[in-house]
Scaffold this motif. Structure first.
Motif, PDB file in Angstrom:
ATOM      1  N   ARG A  30       2.031  13.770  19.935  1.00 14.11           N
ATOM      2  CA  ARG A  30       0.861  12.792  19.337  1.00 14.11           C
ATOM      3  C   ARG A  30       0.234  13.459  18.000  1.00 14.11           C
ATOM      4  O   ARG A  30       0.224  12.715  16.937  1.00 14.11           O
ATOM      5  CB  ARG A  30      -0.410  12.678  20.410  1.00 14.11           C
ATOM      6  CG  ARG A  30       0.009  11.712  21.363  1.00 14.11           C
ATOM      7  CD  ARG A  30      -1.370  11.542  22.086  1.00 14.11           C
ATOM      8  NE  ARG A  30      -0.902  11.066  23.500  1.00 14.11           N
ATOM      9  CZ  ARG A  30      -1.874  11.040  24.597  1.00 14.11           C
ATOM     10  NH1 ARG A  30      -3.005  11.371  24.317  1.00 14.11           N
ATOM     11  NH2 ARG A  30      -1.418  10.377  25.673  1.00 14.11           N
ATOM     12  N   ARG A  33       2.873  12.813  15.302  1.00 12.24           N
ATOM     13  CA  ARG A  33       2.842  11.351  14.859  1.00 12.24           C
ATOM     14  C   ARG A  33       1.866  10.951  14.159  1.00 12.24           C
ATOM     15  O   ARG A  33       1.925  10.125  13.152  1.00 12.24           O
ATOM     16  CB  ARG A  33       3.089  10.524  16.244  1.00 12.24           C
ATOM     17  CG  ARG A  33       3.140   8.975  16.016  1.00 12.24           C
ATOM     18  CD  ARG A  33       3.637   8.241  17.062  1.00 12.24           C
ATOM     19  NE  ARG A  33       2.478   8.507  18.305  1.00 12.24           N
ATOM     20  CZ  ARG A  33       3.072   8.929  19.542  1.00 12.24           C
ATOM     21  NH1 ARG A  33       4.214   9.199  19.482  1.00 12.24           N
ATOM     22  NH2 ARG A  33       2.129   9.288  20.396  1.00 12.24           N
ATOM     23  N   ALA A  34       0.707  11.647  14.262  1.00 15.12           N
ATOM     24  CA  ALA A  34      -0.380  11.399  13.506  1.00 15.12           C
ATOM     25  C   ALA A  34      -0.347  11.802  12.021  1.00 15.12           C
ATOM     26  O   ALA A  34      -0.649  11.449  11.002  1.00 15.12           O
ATOM     27  CB  ALA A  34      -1.756  12.094  14.286  1.00 15.12           C
ATOM     28  N   ALA A  36       2.575  12.278  10.582  1.00 15.83           N
ATOM     29  CA  ALA A  36       3.851  11.271   9.963  1.00 15.83           C
ATOM     30  C   ALA A  36       2.927  10.166   9.430  1.00 15.83           C
ATOM     31  O   ALA A  36       3.472   9.852   8.400  1.00 15.83           O
ATOM     32  CB  ALA A  36       4.841  11.212  10.891  1.00 15.83           C
ATOM     33  N   GLU A  37       2.060   9.664  10.279  1.00 18.64           N
ATOM     34  CA  GLU A  37       1.268   8.565   9.672  1.00 18.64           C
ATOM     35  C   GLU A  37       0.662   8.661   8.496  1.00 18.64           C
ATOM     36  O   GLU A  37       0.550   7.995   7.629  1.00 18.64           O
ATOM     37  CB  GLU A  37       0.422   7.949  10.956  1.00 18.64           C
ATOM     38  CG  GLU A  37       1.099   7.305  12.070  1.00 18.64           C
ATOM     39  CD  GLU A  37       0.533   7.040  13.142  1.00 18.64           C
ATOM     40  OE1 GLU A  37      -0.775   7.205  13.067  1.00 18.64           O
ATOM     41  OE2 GLU A  37       0.833   6.735  14.117  1.00 18.64           O
ATOM     42  N   LEU A  38      -0.080   9.977   8.523  1.00 17.03           N
ATOM     43  CA  LEU A  38      -0.925  10.184   7.290  1.00 17.03           C
ATOM     44  C   LEU A  38      -0.166  10.769   6.144  1.00 17.03           C
ATOM     45  O   LEU A  38      -0.346  10.024   5.016  1.00 17.03           O
ATOM     46  CB  LEU A  38      -2.063  11.616   7.642  1.00 17.03           C
ATOM     47  CG  LEU A  38      -3.066  11.372   8.824  1.00 17.03           C
ATOM     48  CD1 LEU A  38      -3.580  12.782   9.217  1.00 17.03           C
ATOM     49  CD2 LEU A  38      -3.953  10.428   8.180  1.00 17.03           C
ATOM     50  N   THR A  39       0.880  11.225   6.388  1.00 16.33           N
ATOM     51  CA  THR A  39       1.565  11.663   5.093  1.00 16.33           C
ATOM     52  C   THR A  39       3.133  10.587   4.885  1.00 16.33           C
ATOM     53  O   THR A  39       3.471  10.740   3.660  1.00 16.33           O
ATOM     54  CB  THR A  39       2.436  12.917   5.570  1.00 16.33           C
ATOM     55  OG1 THR A  39       3.293  12.790   6.430  1.00 16.33           O
ATOM     56  CG2 THR A  39       1.722  13.755   5.718  1.00 16.33           C
ATOM     57  N   GLY A  40       3.110   9.626   5.593  1.00 18.04           N
ATOM     58  CA  GLY A  40       4.214   8.568   5.218  1.00 18.04           C
ATOM     59  C   GLY A  40       5.507   9.413   5.248  1.00 18.04           C
ATOM     60  O   GLY A  40       6.337   8.647   4.520  1.00 18.04           O
ATOM     61  N   GLY A  41       5.656  10.334   6.041  1.00 19.15           N
ATOM     62  CA  GLY A  41       6.889  11.037   6.271  1.00 19.15           C
ATOM     63  C   GLY A  41       7.121  12.022   4.862  1.00 19.15           C
ATOM     64  O   GLY A  41       8.118  12.584   4.972  1.00 19.15           O
ATOM     65  N   HIS A  83      -7.864  16.195   6.667  1.00 23.00           N
ATOM     66  CA  HIS A  83      -7.847  15.883   8.125  1.00 23.00           C
ATOM     67  C   HIS A  83      -7.694  16.954   9.069  1.00 23.00           C
ATOM     68  O   HIS A  83      -7.240  18.006   8.711  1.00 23.00           O
ATOM     69  CB  HIS A  83      -6.428  15.065   8.265  1.00 23.00           C
ATOM     70  CG  HIS A  83      -6.093  13.963   7.287  1.00 23.00           C
ATOM     71  ND1 HIS A  83      -6.975  12.685   7.372  1.00 23.00           N
ATOM     72  CD2 HIS A  83      -5.758  13.799   6.037  1.00 23.00           C
ATOM     73  CE1 HIS A  83      -6.675  11.867   6.353  1.00 23.00           C
ATOM     74  NE2 HIS A  83      -5.808  12.815   5.407  1.00 23.00           N
ATOM     75  N   ARG A  93      -6.325  12.831  15.951  1.00 23.35           N
ATOM     76  CA  ARG A  93      -7.132  12.918  14.738  1.00 23.35           C
ATOM     77  C   ARG A  93      -8.754  13.385  15.057  1.00 23.35           C
ATOM     78  O   ARG A  93      -9.311  12.334  15.200  1.00 23.35           O
ATOM     79  CB  ARG A  93      -7.033  11.492  13.862  1.00 23.35           C
ATOM     80  CG  ARG A  93      -5.544  11.453  13.335  1.00 23.35           C
ATOM     81  CD  ARG A  93      -5.364  10.301  12.525  1.00 23.35           C
ATOM     82  NE  ARG A  93      -6.067  10.068  11.369  1.00 23.35           N
ATOM     83  CZ  ARG A  93      -6.106   8.993  10.704  1.00 23.35           C
ATOM     84  NH1 ARG A  93      -5.441   8.201  10.695  1.00 23.35           N
ATOM     85  NH2 ARG A  93      -6.845   9.130   9.500  1.00 23.35           N
ATOM     86  N   GLU A 125      -4.584  16.167   1.734  1.00 20.89           N
ATOM     87  CA  GLU A 125      -4.055  15.169   0.802  1.00 20.89           C
ATOM     88  C   GLU A 125      -4.513  15.336  -0.718  1.00 20.89           C
ATOM     89  O   GLU A 125      -5.587  15.180  -0.841  1.00 20.89           O
ATOM     90  CB  GLU A 125      -4.338  13.750   1.428  1.00 20.89           C
ATOM     91  CG  GLU A 125      -3.496  12.665   0.582  1.00 20.89           C
ATOM     92  CD  GLU A 125      -3.782  11.398   0.973  1.00 20.89           C
ATOM     93  OE1 GLU A 125      -3.542  10.329   0.463  1.00 20.89           O
ATOM     94  OE2 GLU A 125      -4.350  11.362   2.205  1.00 20.89           O
TER      95      GLU A 125
END
Length: 149
Positions: A30, A33-34, A36-41, A83, A93, A125
């Motif tokens: 989890r 995955r969070a 990856a969502e924040l960084t866009g990969g 974050h 998060r 970021e």
């Protein structure tokens, strides 16, 4: 010095975690995955971020946390967001702070809740699209968030 009350408190916390349904405890997947969502990969690098959090938290209901990022905070080079992510809380998060060059310094402080002993991640970021992180392990003696809230 460890007294009887401290030992009983720690045993109760461990027992509570063992009785908690597995769906209430988040996993590293989890958290990942969070991220990856924040960084866009995008790749996440170590450095530039300093996460300050106690190595041992006596009470997971309120753990004082500070995140500082090495940045000049100019329009050309600044932190867009900081974050804080959890490895084992029901929600990965924990907090997001949005910053601008007018923030002056890239430093935030807050109290967070921790469901169990775990690794906490601070992710920064940057304005150039890069991502930087720092991670710390925290031993929680009295857990929070066991009820899923």
């Amino acid at each position: 010095m460890i007294d009887r009350r401290s030992v009983l408190t720690r045993l109760a916390a461990v027992g509570g975690l063992l009785l908690a349904p597995p769906r209430l405890l988040a996993t590293t997947e989890r958290r990942d995955r969070a991220i990856a969502e924040l960084t866009g990969g995008a790749p996440v690098r170590d450095g530039r971020v300093t996460l300050t959090i106690p190595a041992i938290a006596e009470n997971g209901l309120s753990v004082y946390t500070t995140v500082a990022v090495d940045s000049p905070m100019t329009p050309a080079d600044h932190v867009r967001a900081i974050h804080i992510l959890s490895e084992k809380n029901p929600i990965a998060r924990l907090a997001t702070f949005h910053l601008t060059p007018r923030s002056g310094i890239a430093r935030v402080s807050t109290n967070i809740r921790l469901a169990a002993s775990q690794q906490v991640t601070a992710l920064a970021e940057m304005s150039d699209g890069s991502f930087w992180q720092d991670r710390r392990d925290v031993l929680v003696t009295l857990a929070a968030c066991i009820d899923g809230g």
